[in-house]
Design a protein around this motif. Sequence first.
Motif, PDB file in Angstrom:
ATOM      1  N   ASP A 135       7.748   2.885 -10.552  1.00 54.42           N
ATOM      2  CA  ASP A 135       6.371   2.883 -10.069  1.00 54.42           C
ATOM      3  C   ASP A 135       5.856   1.432 -10.130  1.00 54.42           C
ATOM      4  O   ASP A 135       5.935   0.787 -11.182  1.00 54.42           O
ATOM      5  CB  ASP A 135       5.557   3.798 -11.004  1.00 54.42           C
ATOM      6  N   LEU A 136       5.350   0.917  -9.018  1.00 54.04           N
ATOM      7  CA  LEU A 136       4.879  -0.480  -8.993  1.00 54.04           C
ATOM      8  C   LEU A 136       3.572  -0.663  -9.761  1.00 54.04           C
ATOM      9  O   LEU A 136       3.330  -1.717 -10.366  1.00 54.04           O
ATOM     10  CB  LEU A 136       4.691  -0.922  -7.526  1.00 54.04           C
ATOM     11  N   LEU A 185      10.625  -3.513  -1.729  1.00 51.01           N
ATOM     12  CA  LEU A 185       9.933  -2.334  -2.268  1.00 51.01           C
ATOM     13  C   LEU A 185      10.626  -1.007  -1.943  1.00 51.01           C
ATOM     14  O   LEU A 185      10.631  -0.108  -2.791  1.00 51.01           O
ATOM     15  CB  LEU A 185       8.451  -2.332  -1.862  1.00 51.01           C
ATOM     16  N   PRO A 186      11.250  -0.851  -0.761  1.00 47.80           N
ATOM     17  CA  PRO A 186      11.979   0.414  -0.554  1.00 47.80           C
ATOM     18  C   PRO A 186      13.153   0.577  -1.522  1.00 47.80           C
ATOM     19  O   PRO A 186      13.659   1.685  -1.691  1.00 47.80           O
ATOM     20  CB  PRO A 186      12.457   0.315   0.904  1.00 47.80           C
ATOM     21  N   ALA A 231       0.844  -1.205   0.000  1.00 49.16           N
ATOM     22  CA  ALA A 231       0.000   0.000   0.000  1.00 49.16           C
ATOM     23  C   ALA A 231       0.878   1.253   0.000  1.00 49.16           C
ATOM     24  O   ALA A 231       0.585   2.228  -0.698  1.00 49.16           O
ATOM     25  CB  ALA A 231      -0.927  -0.016   1.213  1.00 49.16           C
ATOM     26  N   TRP A 232       1.962   1.220   0.758  1.00 54.65           N
ATOM     27  CA  TRP A 232       2.903   2.362   0.850  1.00 54.65           C
ATOM     28  C   TRP A 232       3.514   2.654  -0.519  1.00 54.65           C
ATOM     29  O   TRP A 232       3.601   3.803  -0.960  1.00 54.65           O
ATOM     30  CB  TRP A 232       3.970   1.992   1.877  1.00 54.65           C
ATOM     31  N   LYS A 233       3.926   1.590  -1.210  1.00 55.63           N
ATOM     32  CA  LYS A 233       4.556   1.773  -2.523  1.00 55.63           C
ATOM     33  C   LYS A 233       3.518   2.238  -3.555  1.00 55.63           C
ATOM     34  O   LYS A 233       3.777   3.150  -4.348  1.00 55.63           O
ATOM     35  CB  LYS A 233       5.205   0.443  -2.940  1.00 55.63           C
ATOM     36  N   LEU A 234       2.338   1.627  -3.540  1.00 48.22           N
ATOM     37  CA  LEU A 234       1.305   2.003  -4.512  1.00 48.22           C
ATOM     38  C   LEU A 234       0.827   3.440  -4.272  1.00 48.22           C
ATOM     39  O   LEU A 234       0.508   4.155  -5.222  1.00 48.22           O
ATOM     40  CB  LEU A 234       0.123   1.021  -4.440  1.00 48.22           C
ATOM     41  N   ILE A 261      12.593  -2.465 -14.737  1.00 44.38           N
ATOM     42  CA  ILE A 261      12.424  -2.115 -13.328  1.00 44.38           C
ATOM     43  C   ILE A 261      13.732  -1.504 -12.843  1.00 44.38           C
ATOM     44  O   ILE A 261      14.792  -2.106 -12.998  1.00 44.38           O
ATOM     45  CB  ILE A 261      12.078  -3.355 -12.472  1.00 44.38           C
ATOM     46  N   GLU A 262      13.632  -0.299 -12.310  1.00 43.67           N
ATOM     47  CA  GLU A 262      14.847   0.360 -11.803  1.00 43.67           C
ATOM     48  C   GLU A 262      14.970   0.182 -10.303  1.00 43.67           C
ATOM     49  O   GLU A 262      13.960   0.235  -9.580  1.00 43.67           O
ATOM     50  CB  GLU A 262      14.780   1.850 -12.113  1.00 43.67           C
ATOM     51  N   TRP A 263      16.214  -0.011  -9.875  1.00 39.31           N
ATOM     52  CA  TRP A 263      16.470  -0.301  -8.462  1.00 39.31           C
ATOM     53  C   TRP A 263      17.449   0.689  -7.855  1.00 39.31           C
ATOM     54  O   TRP A 263      18.400   1.121  -8.509  1.00 39.31           O
ATOM     55  CB  TRP A 263      17.051  -1.708  -8.322  1.00 39.31           C
ATOM     56  N   ASP A 264      17.209   1.010  -6.607  1.00 43.86           N
ATOM     57  CA  ASP A 264      18.170   1.725  -5.785  1.00 43.86           C
ATOM     58  C   ASP A 264      19.324   0.746  -5.539  1.00 43.86           C
ATOM     59  O   ASP A 264      19.080  -0.397  -5.136  1.00 43.86           O
ATOM     60  CB  ASP A 264      17.473   2.087  -4.456  1.00 43.86           C
ATOM     61  N   GLN A 265      20.550   1.170  -5.796  1.00 46.48           N
ATOM     62  CA  GLN A 265      21.669   0.239  -5.655  1.00 46.48           C
ATOM     63  C   GLN A 265      22.057   0.020  -4.193  1.00 46.48           C
ATOM     64  O   GLN A 265      22.867  -0.852  -3.877  1.00 46.48           O
ATOM     65  CB  GLN A 265      22.883   0.731  -6.469  1.00 46.48           C
ATOM     66  N   ARG A 266      21.465   0.783  -3.297  1.00 46.95           N
ATOM     67  CA  ARG A 266      21.766   0.562  -1.883  1.00 46.95           C
ATOM     68  C   ARG A 266      21.148  -0.749  -1.403  1.00 46.95           C
ATOM     69  O   ARG A 266      20.245  -1.306  -2.041  1.00 46.95           O
ATOM     70  CB  ARG A 266      21.197   1.718  -1.042  1.00 46.95           C
TER      71      ARG A 266
END
Length: 422
Positions: free
Chosen positions: A303-304, A297-298, A16-19, A321-326
Amino acid sequence: MKILVIGSGGREHALAWKLAQSPHAERIFCAPGNAGTAEIAENVAISSSDLEALVRFAKGNRVDLTVVGPDDPLAAGIVDLFTAEKLRAFGPSKSAARIEASKIFAKELMSAQKIPTAEARTFSDSREALGYCKRLKFPVVIKADGLALGKGVTIAPDAATARSTINEMMNQRRFGEAGRRIVIEEFLRGTECSLHALVDGSNYRLLESARDHKRAFDGDQGPNTGGMGACSPANNWNSKLQLQFEAEIMQPLLRGFLHEGINFRGLLYPGLIITNDGPRVLEFNCRFGDPETQALLPRMKSDLLPLLDATLNGHIQDSTIEWDQRAAVTIVLASGGYPGKYQIGKNISGLHEAAKLESVQIFHAGTNRANSEITTAGGRVLAVTALGSTRKAARARAYEAVSRIHFENCHYRRDIALGATN
Ligand code: AMP
Ligand code: GLY
């Protein structure tokens, strides 16, 4: 778009947080949700097992997309019910959900497609299963065929445990119908890894790797739980394993679905064990993992919502799908006693102080809001995720946040992602 998220755990709060961050999301409902989802969505007091009421709600409120969190409603055919009413729901149909809901079905499909997994035999007669135990080398793994709230797997170190497990599952029906048939399989040695794939019927896109920590206590001791923590990416995963996984597991699996006439649309999550001979499938899940989702998801920059849409429309191959590399590390805070008996209704303090830390996200699971107090309401209570430039940095930050949160008898593992130096 109006979106309905079904479920009440940390996974559903993370979904829900991501959407809610999507510019296409107009209104989000969560059924039944928890105290965390109430802050970002509208909670609706309908249980995730009341399929008829969920259909009525989605129709009455003109919900454009329903995202199903847990496995039980999927196995019960919620997506078929929604589809019959011309409602869009993200998740596999009842027949496709058998890949998780019946371990025997999954084993048969893997065997037909030569997908690497533990050697296994299936039994529907307890006398035969008990007789088979006499010939085995231990340990062995005994699994109830059906869904058993994550408790249907026993690692039997000796014949006596194997016999009592078979009796409990097949004769005493500890898990009801789920234990009418069982699988007895070879015990595999290695480290575990969770992969998540958006599967659109013909094609798929993999999410980043994640690693769950299933045992209740530090050092992988104690009973299995739903999951006590996660990290992403997994420290035991690499591009060579990924190539092997795609060629030996994902592609044959999609061929197997085709062969069985199954159109799988939704999230497929193979639970793997990395042995000396490469990745082996422990199980297939047909929904997002919990707590893996709270770590994944963080890190997801894309956008999901359009990804879920593309999966349902059969166009996932057009998406990237793009990702944060952290790295992300997630610590689950549970009620003392979980996964056995535990008390609820304990006041939770320190949530605001913990949330003030940079790159920290707190997902609620078993929580309730009573007046201005947030109290515990389940076994797994919270999932605290932190991002960091390395797993070690993410881990330190996640535990710093956890140290600010308090409730009576709070229990969490101290060793999530421990040993990770990168
Ligand atoms: P499952 O629900 O089938 O993934 O099983 C739950 C947990 O039991 C897994 O995450 C593993 O830790 C363990 N397990 C299941 N099958 C095996 C196996 N064949 N060998 C070793 N461990 C297993
Ligand atoms: N993390 C385990 C599960 O979701 O099944």
